[in-house]
Write a protein that holds these residues in place. Structure first.
Motif, PDB file in Angstrom:
ATOM      1  N   THR A  99       0.814  -1.214   0.000  1.00 39.97           N
ATOM      2  CA  THR A  99       0.000   0.000   0.000  1.00 39.97           C
ATOM      3  C   THR A  99       0.848   1.265   0.000  1.00 39.97           C
ATOM      4  N   GLY A 100       2.136   1.127   0.301  1.00 40.92           N
ATOM      5  CA  GLY A 100       3.008   2.291   0.360  1.00 40.92           C
ATOM      6  C   GLY A 100       3.064   2.935   1.729  1.00 40.92           C
ATOM      7  N   TYR A 101       2.402   2.332   2.707  1.00 47.43           N
ATOM      8  CA  TYR A 101       2.491   2.848   4.072  1.00 47.43           C
ATOM      9  C   TYR A 101       2.391   1.704   5.065  1.00 47.43           C
ATOM     10  N   PHE A 102       2.783   1.957   6.294  1.00 47.99           N
ATOM     11  CA  PHE A 102       2.631   0.996   7.380  1.00 47.99           C
ATOM     12  C   PHE A 102       2.732   1.737   8.704  1.00 47.99           C
ATOM     13  N   GLN A 103       2.379   1.062   9.753  1.00 52.59           N
ATOM     14  CA  GLN A 103       2.421   1.634  11.093  1.00 52.59           C
ATOM     15  C   GLN A 103       3.729   1.208  11.764  1.00 52.59           C
ATOM     16  N   TRP A 104       4.635   2.164  11.997  1.00 54.59           N
ATOM     17  CA  TRP A 104       5.929   1.896  12.618  1.00 54.59           C
ATOM     18  C   TRP A 104       5.793   1.964  14.122  1.00 54.59           C
ATOM     19  N   ASN A 105       6.348   0.962  14.792  1.00 45.43           N
ATOM     20  CA  ASN A 105       6.407   0.932  16.246  1.00 45.43           C
ATOM     21  C   ASN A 105       7.776   0.384  16.607  1.00 45.43           C
ATOM     22  N   VAL A 106       8.489   1.028  17.483  1.00 42.70           N
ATOM     23  CA  VAL A 106       9.873   0.654  17.777  1.00 42.70           C
ATOM     24  C   VAL A 106       9.991  -0.800  18.216  1.00 42.70           C
ATOM     25  N   ASN A 107       9.089  -1.295  19.057  1.00 41.54           N
ATOM     26  CA  ASN A 107       9.174  -2.676  19.521  1.00 41.54           C
ATOM     27  C   ASN A 107       8.911  -3.669  18.387  1.00 41.54           C
TER      28      ASN A 107
ATOM     29  N   LEU B 122      15.139   6.116  12.360  1.00 43.11           N
ATOM     30  CA  LEU B 122      13.851   6.410  11.735  1.00 43.11           C
ATOM     31  C   LEU B 122      13.765   7.894  11.365  1.00 43.11           C
ATOM     32  N   LEU B 123      14.146   8.760  12.282  1.00 44.07           N
ATOM     33  CA  LEU B 123      14.078  10.198  12.007  1.00 44.07           C
ATOM     34  C   LEU B 123      15.020  10.579  10.869  1.00 44.07           C
ATOM     35  N   LEU B 124      16.159   9.932  10.794  1.00 41.98           N
ATOM     36  CA  LEU B 124      17.074  10.180   9.687  1.00 41.98           C
ATOM     37  C   LEU B 124      16.467   9.702   8.366  1.00 41.98           C
ATOM     38  N   LEU B 125      15.959   8.474   8.350  1.00 38.84           N
ATOM     39  CA  LEU B 125      15.411   7.907   7.108  1.00 38.84           C
ATOM     40  C   LEU B 125      14.202   8.681   6.603  1.00 38.84           C
ATOM     41  N   THR B 126      13.402   9.211   7.516  1.00 40.63           N
ATOM     42  CA  THR B 126      12.217   9.957   7.082  1.00 40.63           C
ATOM     43  C   THR B 126      12.559  11.380   6.653  1.00 40.63           C
ATOM     44  N   ASN B 127      13.821  11.732   6.728  1.00 40.65           N
ATOM     45  CA  ASN B 127      14.261  13.034   6.244  1.00 40.65           C
ATOM     46  C   ASN B 127      15.202  12.930   5.046  1.00 40.65           C
TER      47      ASN B 127
ATOM     48  N   PHE C 100      10.604   8.919   2.398  1.00 39.20           N
ATOM     49  CA  PHE C 100       9.504   8.564   3.289  1.00 39.20           C
ATOM     50  C   PHE C 100       8.901   9.830   3.889  1.00 39.20           C
ATOM     51  N   HIS C 101       7.654   9.716   4.299  1.00 37.13           N
ATOM     52  CA  HIS C 101       6.969  10.794   5.004  1.00 37.13           C
ATOM     53  C   HIS C 101       6.375  10.215   6.282  1.00 37.13           C
ATOM     54  N   ILE C 102       6.407  11.012   7.341  1.00 41.39           N
ATOM     55  CA  ILE C 102       5.699  10.646   8.567  1.00 41.39           C
ATOM     56  C   ILE C 102       4.336  11.305   8.487  1.00 41.39           C
ATOM     57  N   ASP C 103       3.278  10.503   8.572  1.00 41.27           N
ATOM     58  CA  ASP C 103       1.925  11.047   8.490  1.00 41.27           C
ATOM     59  C   ASP C 103       1.374  11.463   9.844  1.00 41.27           C
ATOM     60  N   SER C 104       2.064  11.123  10.907  1.00 43.53           N
ATOM     61  CA  SER C 104       1.590  11.492  12.237  1.00 43.53           C
ATOM     62  C   SER C 104       1.711  12.992  12.445  1.00 43.53           C
ATOM     63  N   GLN C 105       0.777  13.560  13.155  1.00 42.46           N
ATOM     64  CA  GLN C 105       0.762  14.990  13.413  1.00 42.46           C
ATOM     65  C   GLN C 105       1.431  15.352  14.737  1.00 42.46           C
ATOM     66  N   HIS C 106       1.478  14.412  15.672  1.00 41.40           N
ATOM     67  CA  HIS C 106       1.958  14.725  17.010  1.00 41.40           C
ATOM     68  C   HIS C 106       2.798  13.548  17.501  1.00 41.40           C
TER      69      HIS C 106
ATOM     70  N   ILE D 246       3.684   5.197  14.539  1.00 43.95           N
ATOM     71  CA  ILE D 246       3.826   6.277  13.570  1.00 43.95           C
ATOM     72  C   ILE D 246       3.445   5.767  12.185  1.00 43.95           C
ATOM     73  N   ALA D 247       2.602   6.518  11.493  1.00 42.37           N
ATOM     74  CA  ALA D 247       2.240   6.163  10.120  1.00 42.37           C
ATOM     75  C   ALA D 247       3.363   6.638   9.197  1.00 42.37           C
ATOM     76  N   ILE D 248       4.004   5.688   8.525  1.00 40.32           N
ATOM     77  CA  ILE D 248       5.095   5.977   7.593  1.00 40.32           C
ATOM     78  C   ILE D 248       4.585   5.702   6.183  1.00 40.32           C
ATOM     79  N   GLN D 249       4.834   6.624   5.277  1.00 39.19           N
ATOM     80  CA  GLN D 249       4.439   6.435   3.881  1.00 39.19           C
ATOM     81  C   GLN D 249       5.667   6.604   2.993  1.00 39.19           C
ATOM     82  N   ALA D 250       5.819   5.677   2.055  1.00 37.46           N
ATOM     83  CA  ALA D 250       6.885   5.792   1.059  1.00 37.46           C
ATOM     84  C   ALA D 250       6.410   6.724  -0.038  1.00 37.46           C
ATOM     85  N   SER D 251       7.300   7.559  -0.514  1.00 37.11           N
ATOM     86  CA  SER D 251       6.936   8.465  -1.605  1.00 37.11           C
ATOM     87  C   SER D 251       6.673   7.653  -2.864  1.00 37.11           C
TER      88      SER D 251
END
Length: 180
Positions: A22-30, A58-63, A84-90, A103-108
């Motif tokens: 789908t081009g996105y998934f829910q990222w969770n550290v665990n 994760l923060l590096l890859l999403t930037n 990648f884009h982080i779709d989370s607002q907060h 965190i909702a992660i979406q691939a461009s």
């Protein structure tokens, strides 16, 4: 982050692929650390430094941004696209450096859809991630070259799609400037 960062990048690709492409998934550290084959402490939790490093990566890859340049004699064209884009607002990053949110992660679509969808009739399931699923569990300290070469193999595989196969292990090793 070297081979460890590549390993996390490949884990993101695996999770994107295994979320029905789908081009996105829910990222969770665990969840990510479990999928990557890390061991839990005797208390049942993952090491806090491991969680912190996963959050930083994760923060590096999403930037990260792909920069493609095309030149001719008259002009130069530069295209910039985020991977990648982080779709989370907060997001909440705790004092220990860990994001515990999901965190909702979406691939461009720029790189993801073209790489994975040759044509709608020819989808064959999760073939692409069979190898990557094994690679993301490799120890990045002991097998950094394996992680590096497998990443290049996947890139070369996608670049040469539909063309005569011009890549080989010898070409990959030469491209990495590794002495045979």
């Amino acid at each position: 982050f070297g081979a460890e960062g590549l390993r996390h990048f490949l884990a993101l690709v695996v999770m994107l692929e295994e979320n029905y492409r789908t081009g996105y998934f829910q990222w969770n550290v665990n969840h990510v650390l479990r999928e990557m084959g890390y061991e839990r402490d005797p208390s049942g939790a993952f090491n806090i430094e491991l969680k912190k490093k996963a959050t930083e990566i994760l923060l590096l890859l999403t930037n990260l941004t792909i920069v493609a340049t095309r030149k001719d004699s008259r002009r130069e064209e530069v295209r910039l696209q985020k991977l990648f884009h982080i779709d989370s607002q907060h997001l909440i990053k705790y004092s220990n450096g860990v994001i515990n949110n999901t965190i909702a992660i979406q691939a461009s679509p720029y790189w993801y859809q073209d790489a994975f969808f040759q044509d709608a009739k020819n989808r064959k399931g999760r073939q692409y991630t069979k190898l990557l699923r094994k690679i993301i569990t490799e120890n990045h300290w002991k097998h950094s070259l394996t992680i590096y070469l497998s990443t290049l193999l996947s890139i070369f595989w996608r670049i040469s799609r539909g063309k005569p196969r011009s890549f080989s292990v010898k070409n990959l090793v030469a491209w990495c400037n590794v002495d045979l």
